[in-house]
Design an enzyme around this catalytic site. Sequence first.
Site, mmCIF file in Angstrom:
data_model
loop_
_atom_site.group_PDB
_atom_site.id
_atom_site.type_symbol
_atom_site.label_atom_id
_atom_site.label_comp_id
_atom_site.label_asym_id
_atom_site.label_seq_id
_atom_site.Cartn_x
_atom_site.Cartn_y
_atom_site.Cartn_z
ATOM 1 C CB SER A 22 46.921 -36.617 18.065
ATOM 2 O OG SER A 22 47.446 -35.471 18.702
ATOM 3 C CD GLU A 24 40.420 -32.365 21.982
ATOM 4 O OE1 GLU A 24 41.614 -32.299 22.344
ATOM 5 O OE2 GLU A 24 39.532 -31.616 22.429
ATOM 6 C CB THR A 55 36.186 -33.949 24.726
ATOM 7 O OG1 THR A 55 34.929 -34.019 24.063
ATOM 8 C CG2 THR A 55 37.185 -33.197 23.872
ATOM 9 C CB ALA A 58 33.682 -31.843 33.804
ATOM 10 N N GLY A 115 38.968 -30.708 34.320
ATOM 11 C CA GLY A 115 37.639 -30.509 33.746
ATOM 12 C C GLY A 115 36.972 -29.269 34.295
ATOM 13 C CG ASP A 116 36.440 -25.945 32.999
ATOM 14 O OD1 ASP A 116 36.969 -25.632 34.086
ATOM 15 O OD2 ASP A 116 36.953 -25.728 31.888
ATOM 16 C CG PHE A 224 35.179 -22.392 21.428
ATOM 17 C CD1 PHE A 224 34.063 -22.807 22.111
ATOM 18 C CD2 PHE A 224 35.704 -23.241 20.442
ATOM 19 C CE1 PHE A 224 33.467 -24.000 21.823
ATOM 20 C CE2 PHE A 224 35.102 -24.436 20.145
ATOM 21 C CZ PHE A 224 33.991 -24.806 20.834
ATOM 22 C CG HIS A 274 45.962 -32.602 20.069
ATOM 23 N ND1 HIS A 274 45.692 -33.957 20.113
ATOM 24 C CD2 HIS A 274 44.870 -31.999 20.612
ATOM 25 C CE1 HIS A 274 44.496 -34.162 20.657
ATOM 26 N NE2 HIS A 274 43.970 -32.985 20.952
#
Length: 295
Positions: A22, A24, A55, A58, A115-116, A224, A274
């Site tokens: 997959s 993203e 995605t 949040a 989530g954040d 990141f 992924h």
Amino acid sequence: MQLAARRLLPEERLMSQERRYSFEFFPTKTDAGHEKLMGVARQLATYNPDFFSCTYGAGGSTRDRTLNTVLQLESEVKIPAAPHLSCVGDTKAELRALLAEYKAAGIKRIVALRGDLPSGMGMASGELRYASDLVEFIREETADHFHLEVAAYPEMHPQARNFEADLANFVHKVKAGADSAITQYFFNADSYFYFVERAQKLGVEIPVVPGIMPITNYSKLARFSDACGAEIPRWIRKQLEAYADDTASIQAFGEEVITRMCEQLLQGGAPGLHFYTLNQAEPSLAIWNNLKLPR
Ligand code: FAD
């Protein structure tokens, strides 16, 4: 005469599962960015992945953009698409409405997360506190309509008290009704194998698919990784630092390192891959081609 099937050992069961692949994406802010993303998705679609995912900001900051992206991926690019959905900052009523929209649109898979909240949005609000609460809520609202993916952290979630507590929380989340999991990215295959082995010993039988981050830009990756708790091993960090602005060397080295790790993962029984594409096709496809994955 038919022989009774032998019960498979956990390792064999993992190996025998059909692997899934997959990609993203994140929803873009501009129309131009969106068009570019659709071009990337069309290119990746020729590799026939099992699904795309998109995605979710949040607190609902990308609610419409995630929804629109997913709908367009399904209807125009013709690859099943899974929206990510996080519960911090969203009310149950908002989540219920979104689930109804996804269900009506024929979406079959959701990546369910805590989530954040972006900094500046204050402390976590919302009625559901953890991803396990969201999984339970989605099951209560929509029974088995959605295939539910959850997040896994082979190197531990950055806010977790310790590895054992995080693992116990992961097991709880799986038992709340997850069908499979996708990991945070990592650069050390052993951390993945250890995590999966420990989770299996605690009764987790669902596939735990490694999340793969291609290496294309050192400073972004370092930022990141600090934020999400993914460790860049010293030998990789030092090599990338030494390349400084030499993007071609960073990409060539990154491609080799990640291809080798994916080989290790697949040979060791990982049930698929992924790719965190960051909305770019080439870095993930280079790895896919090196691995000679099926198209
Ligand atoms: P949880 O599973 O709820 O865990 C969060 C923390 O709480 C962990 O430290 C855990 O140990 C702890 N915890 C869990 N349950 C309990 C409990 N009952 N009691 C005490 N502690 C507990 N973020 C986004 O905002 N949007 C996205 O689209 C997005 N997609 C992602 C996709 C993947 C594959 C991954 C791996 C991460 C993604 N994230 C996304 C990041 C994710 O939201 C953050 O890592 C977030 O901090 C945790 O989310 P979670 O679903 O793993 O949370």
